[in-house]
Design an enzyme around this catalytic site. Sequence first.
Site, PDB file in Angstrom:
ATOM      1  N   TYR A  61      -7.427  22.055  -7.401  1.00 19.42           N
ATOM      2  CA  TYR A  61      -6.265  22.251  -6.213  1.00 19.42           C
ATOM      3  C   TYR A  61      -6.861  22.841  -4.948  1.00 19.42           C
ATOM      4  CZ  TYR A  61      -1.822  20.035  -6.912  1.00 19.42           C
ATOM      5  OH  TYR A  61      -0.884  19.199  -6.717  1.00 19.42           O
ATOM      6  N   GLU A  63      -5.149  22.788  -1.606  1.00 14.61           N
ATOM      7  CA  GLU A  63      -4.201  22.335  -0.430  1.00 14.61           C
ATOM      8  C   GLU A  63      -4.503  23.180   0.792  1.00 14.61           C
ATOM      9  OE1 GLU A  63      -0.142  23.315  -1.788  1.00 14.61           O
ATOM     10  OE2 GLU A  63      -0.027  21.387  -2.656  1.00 14.61           O
ATOM     11  N   ASP A 207      -5.063   0.693  14.165  1.00 13.13           N
ATOM     12  CA  ASP A 207      -5.298   0.734  12.641  1.00 13.13           C
ATOM     13  C   ASP A 207      -6.215   0.149  12.395  1.00 13.13           C
ATOM     14  OD1 ASP A 207      -5.086   0.397   9.883  1.00 13.13           O
ATOM     15  OD2 ASP A 207      -3.003  -0.020  10.008  1.00 13.13           O
ATOM     16  N   THR A 233      -8.950   2.456   6.286  1.00 12.82           N
ATOM     17  CA  THR A 233      -9.155   2.629   4.633  1.00 12.82           C
ATOM     18  C   THR A 233     -10.673   2.773   4.664  1.00 12.82           C
ATOM     19  OG1 THR A 233      -9.421   0.207   4.709  1.00 12.82           O
ATOM     20  CG2 THR A 233      -7.274   1.092   4.232  1.00 12.82           C
ATOM     21  N   LYS A 236     -12.570  -1.040   2.492  1.00 13.16           N
ATOM     22  CA  LYS A 236     -12.689  -2.323   2.630  1.00 13.16           C
ATOM     23  C   LYS A 236     -14.184  -2.739   3.104  1.00 13.16           C
ATOM     24  CE  LYS A 236      -7.690  -2.674   3.332  1.00 13.16           C
ATOM     25  NZ  LYS A 236      -6.654  -2.605   4.228  1.00 13.16           N
ATOM     26  N   ARG A 242     -11.442   3.830  -2.843  1.00  7.96           N
ATOM     27  CA  ARG A 242     -10.253   3.594  -2.401  1.00  7.96           C
ATOM     28  C   ARG A 242      -9.459   4.738  -1.904  1.00  7.96           C
ATOM     29  NH1 ARG A 242      -7.053  -0.346  -2.574  1.00  7.96           N
ATOM     30  NH2 ARG A 242      -8.839  -1.415  -3.970  1.00  7.96           N
TER      31      ARG A 242
END
Length: 425
Positions: A61, A63, A207, A233, A236, A242
């Site tokens: 974790y 954050e 984008d 992303t 691709k 991913r």
Amino acid sequence: MTESTFYGSDYEALSAFDPEISAVLISELDRIRGGLQLIASENLSSPAVLTALGSTLSNKYAEGYPGRRYYGGCAEVDKAEELAIERCKALFGADHANVQAHSGASANQAVYGAFMQPGDTFLAMSLPHGGHLTHGAKVSFSGKWFNPVPYGVNKETEDIDYDEVERLAKEHRPKVICAGGSAIPRLIDFERFRAIADEVGAIFWVDAAHFIGLVAGKAIPSPVPYADVVTFTTHKVLRGPRSGALVCREEHAARLDKAIFPMMQGGPQMHTIAAKAVNFKECATEEYAAYTRQVIDNSATLAKELDARGIRPITGGTDTHLSLLDLQGVGVTGAEAEQRADAAGIVLNKNAIPFDPQKPNIASGIRVGTPCVTTQGMGVEEMKTIAALIHTAVTQGDGDADGSVSKDVRAQVSELVTRFPAYPR
Ligand SMILES: *Cc1c(COP(=O)(O)O)cnc(C)c1O
């Protein structure tokens, strides 16, 4: 493998404990190896990337951001995130990078969170003309909570209608103007978009999910010098895990960081961030740059060869890794083509074409891309073979894996993927 390198990817242990899931992992690998993967948004990430993904960093974790976490024990994962950020900034020549987005859609959410209030107006490419769900589709948060004004392509050129973008911008005074999409085969004129955004005082958002890999390899011009923010992303053409990320101008850094966390996301996926760092290092090599040039050469050849067989590329060709093909000339629908190709071992997707007379779930087109086959080492000669195989499967196949045409094409596909294997043993 030694314990000090990592403690993951223990296939033997997994198959002993869970034969059902381990069988899925193996049969999916067999599926990838056994056919031609022409889905334009997919690629085959490296064993190095997959190793980072399968690591114990998944447990942590963290954050917050490096040096400013809400949990103890973050010294090691901080190093991974700092490397990912520095490599990402260097790769794209950007002022600032945020590598925590869980996906392309999550990175896009941050743009809405940073620059818009619910109900605000933005301009983006319409989905049926090549945009993305997160650019204002009615079924998406972007269309439910904000006010999208869609622009499209020119009917003659089938490319983005920049005059329409300018006219709509002046009429609607949007907060944000978005360029980019999922089925745009041509280069985008970022300079023109920037000028339009400046004219109306809008944020210019690119984008770049689909084409950022080509930018990383310097095979096409970069949007980074023109845009306020570029989201993308990482799985691709870029060929990483991913996931998603964004780069932006320094003036927007704090606002976008806050929009990713705590506004849109909770704890970051540190294993994925480590895998992004590995990927950004891969992308900085000459080998990767050469790969991206080959992706485009292959894509251009595939489009040209399909065109010669009556399967027409929208806009007449492509400058990128993908082409959008109109099947009306051969009298086949997108849905039929997808099924017939699949039966022959060729994986591609049906896709609406601009001004499509068919419903989206039928469609008049298919979209094909060359990232996977190029990763496998195929070149322009193989693209000529693939074009002939697509044409035969799509026009003569009956969509039945036992049909003679499907069998014949499948045999030729097998020959190709044996010479150019995915994940060679
Ligand atoms: C793929 C894509 C996305 C979404 O990425 P996910 O990782 O699937 O959320 C967003 N925008 C565009 C233009 C895309 O092509």
